[in-house]
Design an enzyme around this catalytic site. Structure first.
Site, mmCIF file in Angstrom:
data_model
loop_
_atom_site.group_PDB
_atom_site.id
_atom_site.type_symbol
_atom_site.label_atom_id
_atom_site.label_comp_id
_atom_site.label_asym_id
_atom_site.label_seq_id
_atom_site.Cartn_x
_atom_site.Cartn_y
_atom_site.Cartn_z
ATOM 1 N N LYS A 77 40.120 29.205 1.989
ATOM 2 C CA LYS A 77 40.120 29.650 0.594
ATOM 3 C C LYS A 77 41.293 29.021 -0.125
ATOM 4 O O LYS A 77 42.412 28.994 0.393
ATOM 5 C CB LYS A 77 40.274 31.189 0.578
ATOM 6 C CG LYS A 77 40.196 31.789 -0.798
ATOM 7 C CD LYS A 77 38.769 32.055 -1.203
ATOM 8 C CE LYS A 77 38.619 32.410 -2.657
ATOM 9 N NZ LYS A 77 38.675 31.224 -3.551
ATOM 10 N N LYS A 101 49.581 33.119 2.427
ATOM 11 C CA LYS A 101 49.356 34.076 1.344
ATOM 12 C C LYS A 101 48.254 35.063 1.708
ATOM 13 O O LYS A 101 48.409 36.263 1.570
ATOM 14 C CB LYS A 101 48.926 33.252 0.125
ATOM 15 C CG LYS A 101 49.199 33.819 -1.209
ATOM 16 C CD LYS A 101 48.660 32.888 -2.313
ATOM 17 C CE LYS A 101 49.426 31.599 -2.497
ATOM 18 N NZ LYS A 101 48.989 30.848 -3.711
ATOM 19 N N LYS A 113 42.944 23.921 0.275
ATOM 20 C CA LYS A 113 43.313 23.444 -1.068
ATOM 21 C C LYS A 113 42.606 22.128 -1.313
ATOM 22 O O LYS A 113 42.425 21.329 -0.383
ATOM 23 C CB LYS A 113 44.820 23.217 -1.158
ATOM 24 C CG LYS A 113 45.356 23.187 -2.577
ATOM 25 C CD LYS A 113 45.386 24.599 -3.136
ATOM 26 C CE LYS A 113 46.261 24.796 -4.310
ATOM 27 N NZ LYS A 113 46.596 26.213 -4.505
ATOM 28 N N THR A 197 46.507 36.375 -11.494
ATOM 29 C CA THR A 197 47.757 35.862 -10.918
ATOM 30 C C THR A 197 48.940 36.374 -11.731
ATOM 31 O O THR A 197 49.939 36.854 -11.175
ATOM 32 C CB THR A 197 47.751 34.320 -10.858
ATOM 33 O OG1 THR A 197 46.514 33.906 -10.263
ATOM 34 C CG2 THR A 197 48.899 33.791 -10.025
ATOM 35 N N ASN A 228 47.966 29.662 -17.973
ATOM 36 C CA ASN A 228 47.248 30.897 -17.648
ATOM 37 C C ASN A 228 48.175 31.965 -17.045
ATOM 38 O O ASN A 228 48.219 33.102 -17.489
ATOM 39 C CB ASN A 228 46.093 30.545 -16.690
ATOM 40 C CG ASN A 228 45.418 31.780 -16.140
ATOM 41 O OD1 ASN A 228 46.008 32.521 -15.368
ATOM 42 N ND2 ASN A 228 44.195 32.040 -16.546
ATOM 43 N N SER A 356 40.163 36.957 -6.286
ATOM 44 C CA SER A 356 39.112 36.063 -5.787
ATOM 45 C C SER A 356 38.350 36.745 -4.648
ATOM 46 O O SER A 356 37.126 36.652 -4.552
ATOM 47 C CB SER A 356 39.718 34.766 -5.243
ATOM 48 O OG SER A 356 39.944 33.848 -6.280
#
Ligand code: GLU
Length: 431
Positions: A77, A101, A113, A197, A228, A356
């Site tokens: 992820k 994380k 990623k 986030t 963002n 997510s």
């Protein structure tokens, strides 16, 4: 940690730094060296060519990457980034941070990623769409809701995720929107994901202020980066009454010691593109922003912003890392010596991947949660993760920093899963 890169420029190599942090955490926690072996190398790293027909009729071939670091906890992820400065090393490091994380915050994903090396800001909508679809055609066979699930990252958004969901679904010949998160609501997105986030970072900052006995409503906030993450966090701080005294973006920064009007600033940025020129605030540079006297400094831009050169100028009590990798190891050392608490990225910005996860769960169930449920569950996760890591750090990391504590905590959990999956021959810890 500085290494020469091919154009002769000095660069802080985040992969070198990350590997050395992982090794140090494995050693300090007394974990088996096999754990380090598993984390040292991504399980898969793929590079692809992405040919794109440009508006002028020419074809350009972009380079795309996907790094699948580790899947001991579940599907890989992590975000997909469009940026001209992406390197293979940075993508590997970013994928490692995703593994750490997800483990830290307790969502059942591994780390991944992806990136395309491009200047997407200067491409048209159609060019970006063709490039995104080309990337999915090149890599579709290694993506999937149970395999590898991209999400938004630097210069990608819900529209890019929708193109990925659509292209992947046509390859699979059935709607399969769970292959990405961060989608628009109309195609299986989750309410609150876009702000997640920034919101997660806000919850963590609140807990950190409490731990440092700083009255939160009065905490003066400075934020580097007004995309963002930075703008959503700024809005939440301002709503709570915290004076957000300085904000910057690539155009420079704005400062007002009484606090900026964030709603008006967002409106100004929507109209002009930048924070620069915002009425009712003084102009400062990005470097000056990092040196502003404040309670909480939030780097919410890119990697390697607080470095050995400027860390001594930081006059915040707490640094909350909303960006991935904003602080170099040299800077970490200086901030520690100056008694500044750094809440590390793998904790502070994990709100995005947490929501997510909520999106993925809802896609699997074909069910929708409301905003209050999403935000409440996000707050529970963030508060719990902060307190677990903070108390672990206070008990086990005397003389060290919270990043080391977070790495140790996260890697111990990964080691336990590796053990049960039979990846370690001689147990989780050194004999
Ligand atoms: N790109 C975000 C991050 O770095 C979100 C990843 C995700 O939601 O999978 O954490």
């Amino acid at each position: 940690m500085s290494v020469e890169v091919k154009d002769g420029k000095k660069e802080d190599n985040i992969l070198v730094a990350t590997l050395s942090m992982i090794k140090q955490a494995v050693d300090l926690a007394g974990l088996s060296l096999e754990v380090y072996e598993h984390l040292r190398t991504p399980m898969r790293f793929v590079e692809v060519a992405v040919p794109v027909e440009m508006e002028d009729g020419s074809t350009r071939v972009f380079t795309g990457y996907r790094c699948q670091h580790n899947n001991v906890f579940g599907p890989y992820k992590g975000g997909l980034r469009y940026h001209p400065d992406v390197t293979t090393d940075s993508i590997k490091a970013l994928s490692m941070w995703m593994t750490l994380k997800c483990s830290l915050v307790g969502v059942p994903f591994g780390g991944g990623k992806g990136a395309i090396v491009c200047d997407s800001q200067n491409m048209t909508h159609k060019e970006r769409e063709r490039m995104t679809r080309g990337y999915v055609r090149a890599l579709g066979s290694i993506l999937g809701p149970e395999t590898d699930i991209p999400a938004p990252d630097v210069f990608t958004d819900s529209q890019v995720m929708a193109w990925i969901a659509d292209e992947y679904s046509s390859i699979m010949r059935e709607p399969s929107f769970g292959v990405v998160t961060g989608k628009p609501l109309a195609v299986g997105g989750c309410v609150g994901r876009n702000e997640a986030t920034g919101r997660g970072c806000y919850f963590v900052a609140k807990e950190a202020a409490q731990a440092f006995k700083i009255p939160f409503e009065k905490a003066r906030i400075a934020i580097q980066g007004f995309g963002n993450v930075g703008s959503n966090a700024a809005l939440l701080f301002a709503e709570k009454g915290c004076p957000v005294i300085a904000v910057s973006d690539i155009s420079g920064g704005v400062y007002n010691k009484e606090g900026l009007d964030i709603l008006k600033l967002i409106d100004h940025v929507e109209r002009t593109g930048y924070v620069k020129g915002f009425p009712g605030a003084g102009a400062i540079s990005n470097e000056e922003l990092l040196a502003v006297e404040c309670d909480i400094l939030i780097p919410a831009a890119l990697e390697n912003q607080i470095t050995g050169k400027n860390a001594n100028d930081v006059r915040a009590k707490i640094v909350v890392e909303a960006a991935n990798g904003p602080t170099t190891p040299e800077a970490d050392q200086i901030l520690k010596e100056n008694d500044i608490l750094v809440v590390p990225d793998i904790l502070a910005n994990s709100g995005g991947v947490t929501v997510s996860y909520f999106e993925w769960v809802q896609n699997n169930y074909g069910f929708r949660w409301d905003l209050a449920t999403v935000n409440r569950r996000l707050e529970e996760k963030m508060v719990e993760a902060f307190n677990m890591v903070y108390s672990f750090y206070c008990e086990k990391c005397i003389g060290s920093d919270m990043r080391t504590g977070a790495y140790m905590y996260s890697i111990q959990r990964l080691a336990e899963a590796m053990h049960y999956r039979g990846w370690l021959r001689n147990g989780t810890h050194r004999q």
